[in-house]
Write an enzyme that holds these catalytic residues in place. Structure first.
Site, PDB file in Angstrom:
ATOM      1  N   GLU A  17      -1.814  -1.899   1.224  1.00  0.00           N
ATOM      2  CA  GLU A  17      -1.197  -2.059   2.668  1.00  0.00           C
ATOM      3  C   GLU A  17      -0.894  -3.555   2.670  1.00  0.00           C
ATOM      4  O   GLU A  17      -1.514  -4.111   3.430  1.00  0.00           O
ATOM      5  CB  GLU A  17      -1.713  -1.416   3.988  1.00  0.00           C
ATOM      6  CG  GLU A  17      -2.364   0.124   2.887  1.00  0.00           C
ATOM      7  CD  GLU A  17      -3.056   0.911   4.380  1.00  0.00           C
ATOM      8  OE1 GLU A  17      -3.530  -0.364   5.727  1.00  0.00           O
ATOM      9  OE2 GLU A  17      -3.486   1.841   4.020  1.00  0.00           O
ATOM     10  N   ARG A  56      -5.012   1.208  -3.711  1.00  0.00           N
ATOM     11  CA  ARG A  56      -5.840   1.655  -2.281  1.00  0.00           C
ATOM     12  C   ARG A  56      -7.596   0.756  -2.230  1.00  0.00           C
ATOM     13  O   ARG A  56      -7.884   0.481  -1.600  1.00  0.00           O
ATOM     14  CB  ARG A  56      -5.996   2.936  -0.964  1.00  0.00           C
ATOM     15  CG  ARG A  56      -6.830   3.192  -0.331  1.00  0.00           C
ATOM     16  CD  ARG A  56      -5.949   4.190   0.321  1.00  0.00           C
ATOM     17  NE  ARG A  56      -6.638   4.738   1.567  1.00  0.00           N
ATOM     18  CZ  ARG A  56      -6.870   4.406   2.382  1.00  0.00           C
ATOM     19  NH1 ARG A  56      -5.577   4.613   2.734  1.00  0.00           N
ATOM     20  NH2 ARG A  56      -7.483   5.355   3.480  1.00  0.00           N
ATOM     21  N   ASN A  63     -13.134   1.723   3.506  1.00  0.00           N
ATOM     22  CA  ASN A  63     -12.798   2.010   5.608  1.00  0.00           C
ATOM     23  C   ASN A  63     -13.715   2.962   5.384  1.00  0.00           C
ATOM     24  O   ASN A  63     -13.450   3.069   6.849  1.00  0.00           O
ATOM     25  CB  ASN A  63     -11.501   1.704   5.730  1.00  0.00           C
ATOM     26  CG  ASN A  63     -11.336   1.536   7.044  1.00  0.00           C
ATOM     27  OD1 ASN A  63     -12.052   0.522   7.978  1.00  0.00           O
ATOM     28  ND2 ASN A  63     -10.472   1.660   7.797  1.00  0.00           N
ATOM     29  N   ARG A  64     -14.654   3.683   4.675  1.00  0.00           N
ATOM     30  CA  ARG A  64     -15.158   3.963   4.511  1.00  0.00           C
ATOM     31  C   ARG A  64     -16.547   4.544   3.776  1.00  0.00           C
ATOM     32  O   ARG A  64     -17.310   5.318   4.300  1.00  0.00           O
ATOM     33  CB  ARG A  64     -14.963   5.675   3.409  1.00  0.00           C
ATOM     34  CG  ARG A  64     -13.598   6.208   4.280  1.00  0.00           C
ATOM     35  CD  ARG A  64     -13.360   6.834   5.647  1.00  0.00           C
ATOM     36  NE  ARG A  64     -11.903   6.999   5.875  1.00  0.00           N
ATOM     37  CZ  ARG A  64     -10.105   6.315   6.496  1.00  0.00           C
ATOM     38  NH1 ARG A  64     -10.786   5.238   6.614  1.00  0.00           N
ATOM     39  NH2 ARG A  64      -9.567   7.485   6.331  1.00  0.00           N
ATOM     40  N   HIS A 105      -3.349  -1.981   9.762  1.00  0.00           N
ATOM     41  CA  HIS A 105      -3.196  -1.345   8.313  1.00  0.00           C
ATOM     42  C   HIS A 105      -1.368  -0.974   8.465  1.00  0.00           C
ATOM     43  O   HIS A 105      -1.025  -0.834   9.463  1.00  0.00           O
ATOM     44  CB  HIS A 105      -4.158   0.096   8.444  1.00  0.00           C
ATOM     45  CG  HIS A 105      -5.419  -0.571   8.171  1.00  0.00           C
ATOM     46  ND1 HIS A 105      -5.735   0.308   7.260  1.00  0.00           N
ATOM     47  CD2 HIS A 105      -6.551  -0.668   8.809  1.00  0.00           C
ATOM     48  CE1 HIS A 105      -7.360  -0.397   7.147  1.00  0.00           C
ATOM     49  NE2 HIS A 105      -7.539  -1.171   8.382  1.00  0.00           N
ATOM     50  N   GLU A 165      -2.285   0.036  13.669  1.00  0.00           N
ATOM     51  CA  GLU A 165      -1.465   0.595  12.151  1.00  0.00           C
ATOM     52  C   GLU A 165       0.086   0.924  12.627  1.00  0.00           C
ATOM     53  O   GLU A 165       0.447   1.689  13.926  1.00  0.00           O
ATOM     54  CB  GLU A 165      -2.291   2.293  12.680  1.00  0.00           C
ATOM     55  CG  GLU A 165      -1.650   2.845  11.233  1.00  0.00           C
ATOM     56  CD  GLU A 165      -3.072   3.380   9.967  1.00  0.00           C
ATOM     57  OE1 GLU A 165      -2.133   2.848   9.287  1.00  0.00           O
ATOM     58  OE2 GLU A 165      -3.856   2.974  10.082  1.00  0.00           O
ATOM     59  N   TYR A 276      -4.045  10.035   1.559  1.00  0.00           N
ATOM     60  CA  TYR A 276      -5.262  11.525   1.969  1.00  0.00           C
ATOM     61  C   TYR A 276      -4.794  12.670   1.318  1.00  0.00           C
ATOM     62  O   TYR A 276      -5.297  14.064   1.552  1.00  0.00           O
ATOM     63  CB  TYR A 276      -4.888  12.094   4.023  1.00  0.00           C
ATOM     64  CG  TYR A 276      -5.678  10.963   4.940  1.00  0.00           C
ATOM     65  CD1 TYR A 276      -5.907  10.215   4.100  1.00  0.00           C
ATOM     66  CD2 TYR A 276      -4.675  11.555   5.652  1.00  0.00           C
ATOM     67  CE1 TYR A 276      -6.481   8.654   5.155  1.00  0.00           C
ATOM     68  CE2 TYR A 276      -5.207   9.738   6.988  1.00  0.00           C
ATOM     69  CZ  TYR A 276      -5.346   8.725   6.827  1.00  0.00           C
ATOM     70  OH  TYR A 276      -6.134   8.157   7.437  1.00  0.00           O
TER      71      TYR A 276
END
Length: 297
Positions: A17, A56, A63-64, A105, A165, A276
């Site tokens: 990103e 990514r 980010n999780r 992001h 975002e 996703y």
């Protein structure tokens, strides 16, 4: 409101990103952060290996990694260890000296410039109003109702955090318009913090339109977990545009129309988000709300 002095500006949480990565690089090279000389701002690209490979993540989504397992010593993957390092530098989560964190992001979805807020309090509600007043085209999105166990984002390390975002932008691509929107929104956020700290009267509307997380929609899959359909062209690329109950939102490869079965007008975002794909997410749904700044002043 409590004054905010120590601020973290984060790019490269996801290595493909590019707007956040290059905004941090640009501002460091041009010493742009000196514009806010009353603030102690630390700018950092936090996943350099993923950035170098323009992916990514290397093993797991960074980010999780900031949820209940953050202190689990048995988790030893690259991003899991990186999260522990970030938690030491900017945390610890729950007791961080950083009052505020801005996480930058990109999305492949057509979300425009979106300010994502994890809480509803005086700071976030008034910040949303301040940004919306200066960027009428921006979307202000609250996800304070996301379950606590899913609040596993990097921004949760600091006392408060927001996500900028911006999209649509393909992964591993840098676009001038998208970078410009991110830069504009981030400047407004830092201006707001500095003005709040100084006690300057803020030019904020009494109320503004925003969006509130409601649920997620997933693509149809068969018993083997293989996709059997896709997002309808009637909805694709129309983030934050209303869909009504009974409206077609997806279609199977066999031509069967799949309609929105809810009982409210929904406003989708993250439509067809490339990142996703493994979860077969079609879109996130939100409800339109009106935020009253008067209630928080």
């Amino acid at each position: 409101m409590k004054k905010m002095q120590r601020i973290a500006l984060i790019g490269g949480t996801h290595g493909n990103e590019l707007s956040g990565i290059y905004l941090v690089k640009k501002w460091l090279a041009q010493q742009t952060l000196k514009q806010w000389d009353t603030l102690d701002i630390t700018a950092r690209i936090v996943n350099p290996r993923a950035c170098e490979q323009s992916v990514r993540y290397i093993e797991t989504d960074l980010n999780r990694e900031f949820g209940v397992g953050l202190d689990d010593m048995d988790k030893t993957g690259y991003e899991a260890l990186l999260a522990k390092k970030i938690n030491i530098e900017f945390g610890p989560k729950g007791n961080s000296p950083y009052e505020f964190l801005i996480d930058l992001h990109n999305t492949t979805s057509n979300m425009g410039a979106c300010l994502m807020l994890q809480r509803k309090n005086a700071f976030t509600v008034l910040l949303g109003g301040y940004v919306k007043h200066r960027m009428p085209h921006a979307n202000i999105y609250f996800q304070d109702n996301v379950p606590e166990e899913k609040q596993n984002f990097l921004l949760t390390v600091a006392q408060q955090g927001v996500t900028v975002e911006v999209g649509p932008q393909p992964n591993s691509v840098l676009q001038q318009e998208t970078l410009g929107l991110m830069e504009e929104m981030t400047k407004h956020i830092l201006d707001f913090v500095e003005l709040c700290n100084s006690g300057t009267a803020l030019e904020i509307p009494d109320e503004y339109d925003a969006f509130q997380y409601s649920e997620n929609l997933h693509l149809p899959v068969n018993e083997n977990g293989q996709r059997e359909g896709l997002v309808s062209s009637l909805v694709d690329q129309k983030d934050f545009q209303p869909i009504e109950p009974g409206q077609v939102v997806m279609e199977t490869f066999a031509g069967e129309k799949i309609t929105w079965q809810g009982d409210y007008t929904a406003y989708p975002l993250f439509i067809n988000e490339a990142a996703y794909h493994t979860s077969h997410s079609a879109m996130t749904l939100s409800k339109k709300i009106v935020m009253s700044c008067q209630d928080y002043k």
